[in-house]
Write a protein that holds these residues in place. Sequence first.
Motif, short mmCIF file in Angstrom:
data_model
loop_
_atom_site.label_atom_id
_atom_site.label_comp_id
_atom_site.label_asym_id
_atom_site.label_seq_id
_atom_site.Cartn_x
_atom_site.Cartn_y
_atom_site.Cartn_z
N LEU A 33 -61.78 13.75 -12.51
CA LEU A 33 -60.97 13.30 -13.64
C LEU A 33 -61.60 13.73 -14.97
CD1 LEU A 33 -58.39 11.66 -13.29
CD2 LEU A 33 -59.67 9.61 -13.87
N VAL A 34 -62.89 13.51 -15.10
CA VAL A 34 -63.60 13.87 -16.34
C VAL A 34 -63.49 15.38 -16.58
CG1 VAL A 34 -65.92 14.09 -17.35
CG2 VAL A 34 -65.19 11.92 -16.36
N VAL A 35 -63.74 16.16 -15.50
CA VAL A 35 -63.70 17.61 -15.64
C VAL A 35 -62.30 18.08 -16.03
CG1 VAL A 35 -63.88 19.79 -14.34
CG2 VAL A 35 -65.64 18.05 -14.10
N SER A 36 -61.26 17.51 -15.39
CA SER A 36 -59.90 17.98 -15.66
C SER A 36 -59.44 17.57 -17.07
CB SER A 36 -58.92 17.48 -14.60
OG SER A 36 -58.91 16.08 -14.59
N VAL A 37 -59.77 16.35 -17.47
CA VAL A 37 -59.38 15.90 -18.82
C VAL A 37 -60.09 16.75 -19.87
CG1 VAL A 37 -59.56 14.00 -20.47
CG2 VAL A 37 -58.72 13.55 -18.17
N ALA A 38 -61.40 16.93 -19.67
CA ALA A 38 -62.17 17.73 -20.65
C ALA A 38 -61.67 19.16 -20.69
CB ALA A 38 -63.66 17.69 -20.28
N SER A 39 -61.39 19.74 -19.52
CA SER A 39 -60.94 21.14 -19.46
C SER A 39 -59.57 21.31 -20.10
CB SER A 39 -60.88 21.62 -18.01
OG SER A 39 -62.14 21.53 -17.42
N SER A 40 -58.66 20.38 -19.81
CA SER A 40 -57.31 20.54 -20.37
C SER A 40 -57.33 20.32 -21.89
CB SER A 40 -56.32 19.59 -19.70
OG SER A 40 -56.79 18.26 -19.77
N MET A 41 -58.19 19.41 -22.35
CA MET A 41 -58.29 19.21 -23.81
C MET A 41 -58.91 20.43 -24.47
SD MET A 41 -59.28 15.18 -23.95
CE MET A 41 -59.37 15.00 -25.71
N LEU A 42 -59.88 21.02 -23.79
CA LEU A 42 -60.50 22.25 -24.32
C LEU A 42 -59.47 23.38 -24.35
CD1 LEU A 42 -63.19 23.55 -25.25
CD2 LEU A 42 -63.60 24.19 -22.88
#
Lengths: 311, 249
Positions: free
Chosen positions: B104-113
């Motif tokens: 979840l953290v990786v996907s949220v951070a990646s999509s925001m990036l």
Amino acid sequence: MIVVENLTKTYGSKKAVDNLSFSVAPGRVTGFLGPNGSGKSTTMRCMLGLDKPDTGITTFDGRKYVDIESPLTFVGSLLDAGDAHKGRTARNHLRWIAMTNGISASRVDAVLQMVGMEDAARTRVGKFSLGMRQRLGLAVALLGDPKVVILDEPANGLDPEGIRWTREVMRHLADEGRSVLVSSHQLVELSLVADDLVVIGQGKLISSGPIAQFMTQHAKTWVRVVSPQFDALAELVIAQGGTVERTSEGGDFHAVSAVTVGDIAAANKIVLHELSPQTGSLEQAFLDATDASVEYRGQSTTTNVWDAPQP
Amino acid sequence: MIGVLKSELFKLRTTRATKIVAICAVALPAVIFGLTSLFAFTNGEVGDSLISMVGNFAPLTGLLLGVVGVLCSTQEYSQGTIRITLVATPNRLKVFVAKLLTTLVVSVASSMLMLLLCLVPAQLILSSRNVTFDLIGSDLRILFSVVILSAFLSILGLSLGLVFKSSPGAISALLLWPTILEGMVFGLLSLAFKDSNLFKFAPVQGNGFRLIAQYTDESNTWLVSLTYFSAFVAVFAVLGAVLFTRRDA
């Protein structure tokens, strides 16, 4: 102290482990023996909660594995040297394991040094030989400085120096009061280090106890005699119920003790050049003990299977 | 729990395949969007179309982050490290939660990036040409939906990975269901029931991907779509958790 009680594990219709009970005492190396497919690895996986047994329980100093807080600091295990991501470095492989149990990064470096891999710490696991992976697996087992160590074939793929080193590590761990359970097919190696043996066949316990007890129960014993009057002695021993096997220098007497043979020789003024009790090897004792429960047996080289058509 | 979380994140960071897929999920839309900004929108207002374009990349980013989720679980099985993971942390639910949170953290951070790398260069390029775009309410909803979609697809990927235990099976299911199979299934159902509106029950295309689309009278509302899609993902997450905690490693 490891206590395994009434462990049973079934895969489909096959009973891999059948009501198995044994214990591993602290301060001793316990060898875990059995033919291929006898259930050794399954037992170890059940002990560590990786496979769920149908019945039975394993406790480590009275606690179930799942109940141990930071289990790596209490039980160290090596089940398969291949259990490492090929793309990670040796150090990173140990680091992620250490993080789960709050083990420091300095301990990671210490165990790498302990297993002689400090120079390969930043090399990817995929580039390691089987022996190096085995050493890395041992590093994982020792990472938490555990009180109990469980090793499945730790000497697989190691060179003679590595095998001796593994033996010394196991002895050292046991001498420090830790419980060491080790499965191995290298019976000569095991006979040099094990204090106790647990022998299983087709998932069932065949023998459990000190190695000397196993040898007494299962190893062949005979009396080797060299004498210029061997034939006369042989007749007298056979009359006492013994059997004789001739060798180039004399012969071996079975089913009689060395004392009996010595008494017969003395009573009949027979000259003896050698009278020595003999005991078979651990390997032979193991093969004899497990003969009835061997599931996968290779063909003898004297049978016609070697003349089968080539593909 | 913190140790297990740190460990899971470290595992993802030190695996080449997951890093490459995550970088692709962020970089591909950013590059395409940057080139589009460079060669299009030479004049006029672009607000709606620009944000809609970012939204169009959401399924691509989301599915790639879903693949990261798949790899997070299946690589453990293919490389044999699952045994060490479970020996180190015998509480399997704890491992599952750690994997879920990490993904979840990786996907949220990646999509925001990804959004940041799409919008900031585009803003700079367009403002240098005196082309303006302002964020309006529906734009913010789309941007928020991009993050939500990525998060849910990565959880779906993780769950499918735990169900299948192999990368080819889980990745095939993750990519083929929304892109081909779901359309076929609901197309056939629509024919069978002579009701073209059945497509709004398609969990991924009809609801998940719809989160970023403009809404018409015939489609579900954003909240209904979100509820329907999250329920679909939750079913697989529960299935993955149950199988993970009960199966032999």
